[in-house]
Design an enzyme around this catalytic site. Structure first.
Site, PDB file in Angstrom:
ATOM      1  N   GLU A 128       0.920  -1.629  -0.184  1.00 21.44           N
ATOM      2  CA  GLU A 128       0.166  -0.280   0.196  1.00 21.44           C
ATOM      3  C   GLU A 128       0.746   1.388   0.004  1.00 21.44           C
ATOM      4  O   GLU A 128       1.213   1.938  -1.018  1.00 21.44           O
ATOM      5  CB  GLU A 128      -0.611   0.009   1.137  1.00 21.44           C
ATOM      6  CG  GLU A 128      -1.715  -1.931   1.597  1.00 21.44           C
ATOM      7  CD  GLU A 128      -2.972  -0.656   1.836  1.00 21.44           C
ATOM      8  OE1 GLU A 128      -3.943  -0.138   1.590  1.00 21.44           O
ATOM      9  OE2 GLU A 128      -3.817  -1.995   2.346  1.00 21.44           O
ATOM     10  N   GLU A 149      -1.550  -1.569  12.893  1.00 25.95           N
ATOM     11  CA  GLU A 149      -2.577  -0.936  12.335  1.00 25.95           C
ATOM     12  C   GLU A 149      -3.724  -0.742  13.623  1.00 25.95           C
ATOM     13  O   GLU A 149      -4.878  -1.091  13.693  1.00 25.95           O
ATOM     14  CB  GLU A 149      -2.728  -1.887  10.825  1.00 25.95           C
ATOM     15  CG  GLU A 149      -3.665  -1.150  10.336  1.00 25.95           C
ATOM     16  CD  GLU A 149      -3.627  -2.147   8.795  1.00 25.95           C
ATOM     17  OE1 GLU A 149      -3.046  -2.742   8.956  1.00 25.95           O
ATOM     18  OE2 GLU A 149      -5.026  -1.672   8.328  1.00 25.95           O
TER      19      GLU A 149
HETATM   20  C1  BGC Z   1      -5.402   1.348   5.079  1.00 31.45           C
HETATM   21  C2  BGC Z   1      -5.584   1.994   5.699  1.00 31.45           C
HETATM   22  C3  BGC Z   1      -7.047   3.004   5.575  1.00 31.45           C
HETATM   23  C4  BGC Z   1      -8.152   1.949   5.217  1.00 31.45           C
HETATM   24  C5  BGC Z   1      -9.201   2.237   4.717  1.00 31.45           C
HETATM   25  C6  BGC Z   1      -5.663   0.381   4.629  1.00 31.45           C
HETATM   26  O1  BGC Z   1      -5.820  -0.448   3.783  1.00 31.45           O
HETATM   27  O2  BGC Z   1      -3.535   0.166   4.810  1.00 31.45           O
HETATM   28  O3  BGC Z   1      -4.834   2.695   7.133  1.00 31.45           O
HETATM   29  O4  BGC Z   1      -6.847   4.370   5.945  1.00 31.45           O
HETATM   30  O5  BGC Z   1      -7.531   0.633   3.988  1.00 31.45           O
HETATM   31  O6  BGC Z   1     -10.100   1.783   5.492  1.00 31.45           O
END
Ligand code: BGC
Length: 877
Positions: A453, A740
């Site tokens: 990402e 996360e």
């Molecule tokens: C990301 C985030 C992001 C989210 C959206 C994830 O895959 O890593 O931090 O805000 O998707 O919901």
């Protein structure tokens, strides 16, 4: 009196940046004066400041937070500026700095060039040139796509890495300007650049994203202008007389890493001595889509060389280096293996069963493969980066960890905040958030630095921006991000994509799918367009910046309003896709990443917030019609929410921790029902034994809502919890950044099987903002932003004996700390020059004194004003 932090557009001595107009700021220290009598900014074209081109004159209203020079500047010109400040006691000081304008519209002498090789070849490009006399100045304007590293006479140009950085290259392309006077000399010289894929051409944009997102060719544009002592100008610009050879990089991209074959390395490729005859002429390339522009990106540099490394021999027999800290960047090491020998480095965040692990990176390989040419070389990657704590080494028989240095890379913005408490685990948490910021401030505020990402997720950026601004000086960094965002908004009628730059939509389009508007407009994500500009204004008080970023705010709020009207003007957002309370724990469907709070309620609440912030900004900027329009809109949204979500007796229809926290923190709740909501929130928390249920949205608001409503002890309990889910649960499991998810790692140390687990995601690190604001009590005040006026209202807790914060705010250095001894609490406070603070104790006490003088008002729990200087406050009882 001493003047420090002299900055132009929040950058130190910028050369070739977009500065329209130049805005000057500084701070004043080492003075007995309390207030500014006057200040004066003068700008001149000579260092002695004799040819003045702009002068504010001595005036009381010349602001240290941002004084714009409304003057016409010429291209390629160095301007010197001096600020003089006089205090109310007659003390005076001056200091000087400079800024240098870039090329502006002066035509480029160089043309875009590329190498006549197969597209997979990463070329060297070079040119030798003569300088007929001693050099007095040399400037290089340069841009390479995807990424470039430039050298002159064997020396690197500038300190930036991964230039020209990351933005949507279809919308604009930043070139860089460097003062290279010290690198060029009389006689024979050479200049060159290496090119690599980076974001531009390597695979990027989520998961199995395509290559060539922004362009197909590696190409270079460069223009070196050298002035000699006898007045000659030598210009060396890219054209078909440049020479190319295949370089040592065989493959690379941001997610997967790099393959470097040293057998193809040409040692003197950027030196005049390079005598290889296999270089071939470059060819002229088509200019890329985006318009060239001076840079906005602050420097992106190697910020630290990290040498703590220990070797782990794993049960599988692997050699893994543990750097002891999750970070973002590269690793460098000396390599003298025989020609053809391969070293492979693989990067990961955590060990599993004591062994190397990288499955949580999904499709991102995060590797560096090096093939030796038999020479001893100091090796490093070039056009990629890694998020890691652990590194598996293959191809070296006995690894000596002391030979490996981690190079920590991030946007070079100065540290402004330190916060220390009597609780070591809290201190580690604070440090983890700071490391999370360092690891995710790579030109764009990213979600994470390791998996497939690494994009500018707006929601993450929005919840973290105030924390970021306590930790470091952020306006130049977010200025670039908000510029990127505004360009995206222009494509989407004001709507804001989930990620900025919007690599996701671009990748979908490349793969033949129409992203439509499905990758934009989520509540709490898109509202970054209002929250970040307003946070910048609160923290830095620079009106010129607010005026620029008002475009983002207005465009998003107008979009919301149009969308609302298209749905019959309910003044609620009961449609659309929303991440809302992403990753909260209260969804009955435990497999879902969405939280349990009704997303349309959260969407409506953010609609209200965006309208409110846009109205406030409009008022600050003197845009009365807009201010009235958005105030009225905010009132209508709040009225609609009160009707839709509150019963006549004040029960909230979204009675989750997040729902209640939002109603309180954003002032949506009808005032008569506030106390009931506070009581309901307390019951909610009690039922969960005071544990979090919240995700990205609720976690941000919950502790603030508690602290503002007499439940600071509950906020502290959430903060001190050590079992799941809590911040210290992560610390106890050895986290060195913020995870996360609350359960990214299970109590037995295993990465949870939730499929999406980064160990360096700063969103939940936003609790550090709460610590500055409520534990240390340092709050900005809207009526005098930039901390010119501040509120200091520390909420002490018996579980801490001391707290000490130092915050180098826009207005100057603030300190706020407290120490509990038996019977009293001693507060130490430092208020910067020309500032004042509203000081208030957490509640009434028996006696209180300020600097030894008893204060009944303070003891009664009232607010007292503190002037610039040091203050000691003692509260007893
Ligand atoms: C990301 C985030 C992001 C989210 C959206 C994830 O895959 O890593 O931090 O805000 O998707 O919901």
């Amino acid at each position: 009196m001493l003047l420090t932090h002299l900055e132009t557009c929040h950058l130190t001595e910028p050369i070739g940046y977009l500065l329209d107009p130049p805005v000057f700021s500084w701070t004043v220290t080492k003075t007995q004066a309390k207030k500014q009598a006057w200040a004066r900014v003068e700008v001149a074209k000579d260092p002695a400041l004799t040819q003045i081109v702009f002068d504010t004159g001595p005036r009381a209203d010349v602001s240290s937070l941002g004084t714009a020079a409304e003057m016409a500047t010429e291209p390629n010109t160095r301007y010197f500026w001096r600020v003089t400040v006089q205090g109310d006691n007659g003390e005076q000081a001056s200091a000087a700095s400079f800024f240098e304008t870039g090329k502006r519209d002066t035509p480029w002498r160089g043309r875009w060039i590329k190498a006549p090789f197969a597209p997979s070849v990463h070329p060297y490009l070079r040119k030798s040139f003569m300088v007929p006399g001693p050099v007095v100045s040399a400037r290089l304007n340069i841009c390479g796509l995807g990424l470039y590293e430039a050298e002159i006479n064997g020396q690197p140009v500038g300190e930036d890495v991964l230039a020209p950085f990351y933005n949507d290259y279809n919308l604009w392309i930043q070139f860089q300007t460097y003062d290279v006077t010290g690198l060029v000399h009389e006689g024979q010289n050479a200049i060159g650049a290496m090119l690599g894929n980076g974001w531009y051409r390597g695979r990027f944009g989520f998961g199995n994203s395509p290559d060539c997102l922004y362009g197909n060719d590696l190409q270079l544009l460069s223009e070196l202008v050298v002035q000699t002592a006898d007045g000659q100008t030598v210009t060396v610009a890219t054209d078909s007389s440049w020479l190319c050879a295949p370089g040592p990089i065989l493959a690379g991209n941001i997610y997967d890493g790099e393959v470097f074959d040293a057998r193809l390395a040409i040692d003197d490729w950027s030196e005049p001595s390079c005598a290889r005859d296999d270089f071939v002429p470059a060819i002229i390339a088509d200019p890329p889509a985006g318009a060239l522009s001076e840079r906005l990106s602050p420097p992106l540099t190697i910020a630290e060389r990290w040498t703590q490394a220990t070797l782990v021999r794993t049960p599988k027999g692997e050699q893994v280096i543990d750097f002891g800290q999750e970070m973002t960047g590269w690793v460098t090491f000396p390599c003298a293996l025989p020609s053809g020998a391969k070293v492979k480095l693989s990067f990961g965040e955590i060990l599993q069963d004591g062994c190397f692990y990288n499955e949580n990176l999904r499709t991102a390989k995060q590797e560096f493969c090096y093939i030796s040419d038999g020479k001893c070389r100091q090796v490093r990657p070039h056009f990629t980066y890694y998020g890691f704590r652990y590194m598996k080494v293959e191809g070296i028989e006995t690894v000596d960890p002391s030979q490996f240095t981690a190079l920590v890379i991030h946007s070079a913005i100065r540290r402004t905040g330190t916060l220390e408490t009597s609780n070591a685990k809290l201190n580690r948490l604070i440090l983890n958030a700071e490391w999370g910021q360092r690891g995710n401030f790579l030109d764009v505020p990213t979600d994470c630095p390791q998996r497939d990402e690494r994009m500018g997720w707006t929601g993450d950026a929005q919840v973290y921006c105030a924390t970021a601004s306590f930790n470091r000086c952020t306006p130049a960094f977010y200025r670039k991000y908000l510029h990127d965002m505004h360009l995206e908004q222009q494509q989407l009628s004001g709507n804001v994509p989930h990620v900025v730059p919007d690599a996701i939509s671009l990748a979908l389009r490349k793969m033949g799918r129409d992203p439509g508007h499905s990758h934009a407009g989520s509540c709490a994500w898109a509202d970054a367009a209002t929250v970040i500009p307003w946070t910048m204004y609160l923290f830095y008080g620079d009106k010129t910046l607010l005026a620029q970023q008002y475009a983002n705010m207005r465009a998003w709020t107008e979009y919301l309003l149009r969308d609302d009207d298209a749905h019959g003007s309910p003044r609620l957002r009961t449609w659309g896709f929303h991440f809302a309370d992403w990753l909260a724990l209260d969804n009955p469907d435990k497999g879902s990443s969405f939280g349990g709070s009704d997303e349309t309620y959260i969407a409506s609440a953010y609609y209200f917030l965006s309208a409110t912030l846009t109205a406030k900004a409009a008022r600050v900027l003197g845009k009365k019609t807009d201010a009235d329009r958005y105030d009225a809109l905010a009132d209508q949204i709040r009225a609609a929410m009160r009707q839709e979500y509150f019963t006549p007796t004040g029960r909230l229809a979204v009675p989750t921790q997040t729902g209640l926290a939002l109603a309180l923190a954003l002032n949506i709740a009808p005032p008569v029902h506030r106390s009931r909501l506070v009581a309901d929130l307390k019951v909610r928390l009690d039922k969960r034994k005071i544990h979090l249920d919240t995700g990205f949205v609720g976690t941000y608001f919950l502790c603030a809502a508690l602290a503002e409503n007499g439940l600071a002890d509950y906020a502290y309990t959430l903060l001190f919890n050590e079992d799941f889910p809590s911040w210290l649960y992560e610390v106890n499991l050895g986290a060195t950044t913020i995870w996360e998810r609350w359960n990214s790692v299970l109590p037995d140390g295993r990465v949870s099987d939730t499929g999406m687990n980064s160990l360096n995601h700063y969103a939940y690190g936003a609790i550090v903002e709460w610590m500055y604001r409520y534990m240390a009590g340092i709050q900005p005040v809207e009526s005098a932003p930039g901390f010119k006026r501040l509120r200091i209202h520390p909420l002490t807790d018996p579980r801490l004996t001391h707290v000490q914060a130092a915050y180098d705010a826009a207005a100057g250095l603030i300190r706020s700390g407290w120490q509990r001894t038996e019977g009293d609490v001693r507060y130490n406070v430092k208020i910067p020059f020309d500032c004042e603070a509203e000081f208030q104790l957490a509640g009434p006490v028996k006696t209180a004194a300020i600097n030894g003088v008893p204060s009944d008002a303070l003891a009664r729990g009232e607010t007292v004003m503190l002037a610039a200087g040091l203050h000691e406050i003692v509260a007893v009882g």
